[in-house]
Write a protein that holds these residues in place. Sequence first.
Motif, mmCIF file in Angstrom:
data_model
loop_
_atom_site.group_PDB
_atom_site.id
_atom_site.type_symbol
_atom_site.label_atom_id
_atom_site.label_comp_id
_atom_site.label_asym_id
_atom_site.label_seq_id
_atom_site.Cartn_x
_atom_site.Cartn_y
_atom_site.Cartn_z
ATOM 1 N N LEU A 272 -1.618 13.523 -1.910
ATOM 2 C CA LEU A 272 -3.035 13.299 -2.170
ATOM 3 C C LEU A 272 -3.553 12.154 -1.308
ATOM 4 C CD1 LEU A 272 -5.489 14.129 -3.868
ATOM 5 C CD2 LEU A 272 -4.762 12.478 -5.586
ATOM 6 N N TYR A 273 -2.772 11.086 -1.207
ATOM 7 C CA TYR A 273 -3.146 9.920 -0.395
ATOM 8 C C TYR A 273 -2.082 9.691 0.670
ATOM 9 C CZ TYR A 273 -6.013 8.895 -4.502
ATOM 10 O OH TYR A 273 -6.890 8.965 -5.542
ATOM 11 N N ASN B 167 0.657 9.300 -5.633
ATOM 12 C CA ASN B 167 1.014 10.683 -5.305
ATOM 13 C C ASN B 167 1.948 11.266 -6.370
ATOM 14 O OD1 ASN B 167 -0.489 11.024 -2.948
ATOM 15 N ND2 ASN B 167 1.089 10.062 -1.706
ATOM 16 N N ARG B 168 2.889 10.472 -6.861
ATOM 17 C CA ARG B 168 3.799 10.930 -7.914
ATOM 18 C C ARG B 168 3.014 11.275 -9.175
ATOM 19 N NH1 ARG B 168 5.801 8.655 -12.193
ATOM 20 N NH2 ARG B 168 5.061 6.575 -11.641
ATOM 21 N N LEU C 5 0.822 -1.207 0.000
ATOM 22 C CA LEU C 5 0.000 0.000 0.000
ATOM 23 C C LEU C 5 0.857 1.258 0.000
ATOM 24 C CD1 LEU C 5 -2.885 -1.034 2.400
ATOM 25 C CD2 LEU C 5 -3.044 -0.640 -0.054
ATOM 26 N N ARG C 6 1.957 1.250 0.755
ATOM 27 C CA ARG C 6 2.844 2.423 0.759
ATOM 28 C C ARG C 6 3.432 2.669 -0.629
ATOM 29 N NH1 ARG C 6 4.739 0.363 6.028
ATOM 30 N NH2 ARG C 6 3.671 1.602 7.589
ATOM 31 N N ARG D 35 -7.601 9.819 1.661
ATOM 32 C CA ARG D 35 -7.398 10.892 0.672
ATOM 33 C C ARG D 35 -7.359 12.210 1.424
ATOM 34 N NH1 ARG D 35 -9.393 11.927 -5.291
ATOM 35 N NH2 ARG D 35 -8.862 14.124 -5.406
ATOM 36 N N ASN D 36 -6.296 12.978 1.226
ATOM 37 C CA ASN D 36 -6.078 14.227 1.968
ATOM 38 C C ASN D 36 -6.695 15.454 1.312
ATOM 39 O OD1 ASN D 36 -4.436 12.897 3.936
ATOM 40 N ND2 ASN D 36 -2.862 12.792 2.381
ATOM 41 N N TYR D 37 -6.808 15.488 -0.012
ATOM 42 C CA TYR D 37 -7.323 16.673 -0.701
ATOM 43 C C TYR D 37 -8.469 16.305 -1.589
ATOM 44 C CZ TYR D 37 -3.018 18.888 0.811
ATOM 45 O OH TYR D 37 -2.002 19.387 1.560
#
Length: 77
Positions: free
Chosen positions: A59-60, A44-45, A36-37, A75-77
Amino acid sequence: MARVDKLKERIEIEKKLRKKEDSIRYEFSDGLAVQLRRCVSDLNRLARIDRIIEKDQRLYSVKTNRGAGYIKVVRNY
């Protein structure tokens, strides 16, 4: 030419995390946490390349809690 299959978790992340503060919870596993990481890092890239987020944003993100036995992708944004 070899075809690369997406991880089922990656497909689930792309499908379910559509808006801010959406999250997916998995049972804890060291192997799954690593997968998952890596997946989130790649997503994100790609989001930076597509200019969805700025260079210093994510983003994640992956939150792990070994004691409680879960991994959460948010999800951050």
